[in-house]
Scaffold this active site. Structure first.
Site, PDB file in Angstrom:
ATOM      1  N   HIS A 142       0.843  -1.203   0.000  1.00 13.15           N
ATOM      2  CA  HIS A 142       0.000   0.000   0.000  1.00 13.15           C
ATOM      3  C   HIS A 142       0.883   1.260   0.000  1.00 13.15           C
ATOM      4  O   HIS A 142       0.622   2.222  -0.724  1.00 13.15           O
ATOM      5  CB  HIS A 142      -0.878   0.081   1.259  1.00 13.15           C
ATOM      6  CG  HIS A 142      -1.855  -1.046   1.429  1.00 13.15           C
ATOM      7  ND1 HIS A 142      -1.993  -1.733   2.612  1.00 13.15           N
ATOM      8  CD2 HIS A 142      -2.760  -1.594   0.579  1.00 13.15           C
ATOM      9  CE1 HIS A 142      -2.939  -2.643   2.480  1.00 13.15           C
ATOM     10  NE2 HIS A 142      -3.420  -2.594   1.266  1.00 13.15           N
ATOM     11  N   SER A 167      -2.412  -7.793   3.147  1.00 13.95           N
ATOM     12  CA  SER A 167      -2.740  -7.591   4.566  1.00 13.95           C
ATOM     13  C   SER A 167      -3.073  -8.918   5.225  1.00 13.95           C
ATOM     14  O   SER A 167      -2.754  -9.130   6.402  1.00 13.95           O
ATOM     15  CB  SER A 167      -3.933  -6.640   4.699  1.00 13.95           C
ATOM     16  OG  SER A 167      -3.574  -5.344   4.307  1.00 13.95           O
ATOM     17  N   LYS A 216     -17.553  -7.086   8.404  1.00 14.59           N
ATOM     18  CA  LYS A 216     -16.196  -7.638   8.385  1.00 14.59           C
ATOM     19  C   LYS A 216     -15.584  -7.616   9.777  1.00 14.59           C
ATOM     20  O   LYS A 216     -15.812  -6.683  10.548  1.00 14.59           O
ATOM     21  CB  LYS A 216     -15.317  -6.793   7.459  1.00 14.59           C
ATOM     22  CG  LYS A 216     -14.952  -7.492   6.159  1.00 14.59           C
ATOM     23  CD  LYS A 216     -13.923  -6.647   5.420  1.00 14.59           C
ATOM     24  CE  LYS A 216     -13.388  -7.311   4.195  1.00 14.59           C
ATOM     25  NZ  LYS A 216     -12.433  -6.447   3.479  1.00 14.59           N
ATOM     26  N   ARG A 227      -1.606  -6.522  -8.251  1.00 16.95           N
ATOM     27  CA  ARG A 227      -0.502  -7.418  -7.901  1.00 16.95           C
ATOM     28  C   ARG A 227      -0.351  -8.570  -8.875  1.00 16.95           C
ATOM     29  O   ARG A 227       0.739  -9.036  -9.148  1.00 16.95           O
ATOM     30  CB  ARG A 227      -0.732  -8.016  -6.500  1.00 16.95           C
ATOM     31  CG  ARG A 227      -0.460  -7.055  -5.391  1.00 16.95           C
ATOM     32  CD  ARG A 227      -0.969  -7.576  -4.087  1.00 16.95           C
ATOM     33  NE  ARG A 227      -2.425  -7.559  -4.067  1.00 16.95           N
ATOM     34  CZ  ARG A 227      -3.169  -7.722  -2.997  1.00 16.95           C
ATOM     35  NH1 ARG A 227      -2.585  -7.946  -1.838  1.00 16.95           N
ATOM     36  NH2 ARG A 227      -4.474  -7.679  -3.062  1.00 16.95           N
TER      37      ARG A 227
HETATM   38  P1  ADP Z   1      -9.423  -4.453   0.077  1.00 17.92           P
HETATM   39  O1  ADP Z   1     -10.288  -4.320   1.258  1.00 17.92           O
HETATM   40  O2  ADP Z   1      -9.945  -3.786  -1.163  1.00 17.92           O
HETATM   41  O3  ADP Z   1      -8.860  -5.845  -0.148  1.00 17.92           O
HETATM   42  P2  ADP Z   1      -6.762  -3.662   0.753  1.00 17.92           P
HETATM   43  O4  ADP Z   1      -6.550  -2.805   1.935  1.00 17.92           O
HETATM   44  O5  ADP Z   1      -6.244  -5.057   0.836  1.00 17.92           O
HETATM   45  O6  ADP Z   1      -8.247  -3.537   0.439  1.00 17.92           O
HETATM   46  O7  ADP Z   1      -6.119  -3.033  -0.563  1.00 17.92           O
HETATM   47  C1  ADP Z   1      -6.414  -1.764  -1.048  1.00 17.92           C
HETATM   48  C2  ADP Z   1      -5.692  -1.520  -2.374  1.00 17.92           C
HETATM   49  O8  ADP Z   1      -4.319  -1.766  -2.211  1.00 17.92           O
HETATM   50  C3  ADP Z   1      -6.121  -2.446  -3.513  1.00 17.92           C
HETATM   51  O9  ADP Z   1      -6.076  -1.708  -4.717  1.00 17.92           O
HETATM   52  C4  ADP Z   1      -5.073  -3.491  -3.549  1.00 17.92           C
HETATM   53  O10 ADP Z   1      -4.911  -4.052  -4.843  1.00 17.92           O
HETATM   54  C5  ADP Z   1      -3.865  -2.664  -3.184  1.00 17.92           C
HETATM   55  N1  ADP Z   1      -2.807  -3.495  -2.618  1.00 17.92           N
HETATM   56  C6  ADP Z   1      -2.903  -4.378  -1.631  1.00 17.92           C
HETATM   57  N2  ADP Z   1      -1.717  -4.978  -1.388  1.00 17.92           N
HETATM   58  C7  ADP Z   1      -0.853  -4.454  -2.277  1.00 17.92           C
HETATM   59  C8  ADP Z   1       0.527  -4.683  -2.599  1.00 17.92           C
HETATM   60  N3  ADP Z   1       1.265  -5.572  -1.945  1.00 17.92           N
HETATM   61  N4  ADP Z   1       1.077  -3.937  -3.567  1.00 17.92           N
HETATM   62  C9  ADP Z   1       0.330  -3.019  -4.224  1.00 17.92           C
HETATM   63  N5  ADP Z   1      -0.968  -2.790  -4.014  1.00 17.92           N
HETATM   64  C10 ADP Z   1      -1.554  -3.487  -3.061  1.00 17.92           C
END
Ligand code: ADP
Length: 151
Positions: A17, A127, A41, A90
Site C-alpha cells: 500500500h 494484509s 467484516k 498485484r
Molecule cells: P481491500 O479491502 O480492497 O482488499 P486492501 O486494503 O487489501 O483492500 O487493498 C487496497 C488496495 O491496495 C487495492 O487496490 C489493492 O490491490 C492494493 N494493494 C494491496 N496490497 C498491495 C501490494 N502488496 N502492492 C500493491 N498494491 C496493493
C-alpha cells in the site's frame, strides 16, 4: 485539482500500500486514503489504529489525507470531489476482480480508476498474509511501514 481516492481496508497498511500511495502522490495533487467501514467484516486492527498507522506513515506528505467512509466508494468520491480511484494490481486475480469493480463504477458514474502495477519487491505482500504472520509471532516488521505496531 486532480484528486484520487485510494480505498481499502488497510488491516493493516503494508509496504505494498505504502508504495502505491507514494507513487500516486507523483501523479495527483492529492491522494485521499479512504478506509472503508464494513460492519460485517471482522478486523484485526480497530478503525482508529488503522487510521493512525497510515497518518503516521505519511505525516511528512502534505498531499496525503486519511479518512474513513461508509457506503459506495463512488458516492464517497463525489462527496470529497475525487475524480479518480487509485488501485494497485498485484497479479491476474487482482486484475479480474478490479476490472469488474472499475467497470461497475464507470457505469454508475464518470469516475476513472487508475491502476498502478505493484513494485516487484512488494507484489507478494497482502494484509491477510501480514495478519497471519502477526498471529503466529513472525517478524511482520519486514512487511509493513515502521508505523504499524502490535502491542
Ligand atoms: P481491500 O479491502 O480492497 O482488499 P486492501 O486494503 O487489501 O483492500 O487493498 C487496497 C488496495 O491496495 C487495492 O487496490 C489493492 O490491490 C492494493 N494493494 C494491496 N496490497 C498491495 C501490494 N502488496 N502492492 C500493491 N498494491 C496493493
Amino acid at each position: 485539482m486532480k484528486r484520487a481516492l485510494f480505498p481499502g481496508s488497510f488491516d493493516p497498511l503494508t509496504l505494498g500500500h505504502y508504495d502505491i500511495i507514494k507513487r500516486g502522490v507523483k501523479l495527483f495533487d492529492e491522494v485521499i486514503v479512504a478506509i472503508g467501514i464494513n460492519a460485517e467484516k471482522k478486523y484485526m486492527f480497530s478503525l482508529e489504529q488503522r487510521k493512525q498507522f497510515i497518518e503516521e506513515a505519511f505525516k511528512d506528505f502534505k498531499k496525503v489525507k486519511v479518512v474513513t467512509y461508509k457506503g459506495l466508494t463512488v458516492d464517497f468520491c463525489k462527496e470529497v470531489d475525487a475524480e479518480f480511484i487509485l488501485r494497485g494490481l498485484r497479479n491476474p486475480a487482482d486484475f479480474e476482480f478490479e476490472k469488474a469493480i472499475a467497470h461497475t463504477n464507470r457505469t454508475l458514474t464518470k469516475i476513472e480508476t487508475v491502476f498502478l502495477l505493484t513494485s516487484s519487491s512488494t507484489s507478494y505482500i497482502s494484509s491477510s498474509i501480514v495478519r497471519d504472520v502477526i498471529r503466529n509471532n513472525g517478524n511482520y516488521k519486514l512487511l509493513v511501514p515502521d508505523s504499524v505496531r502490535v502491542d
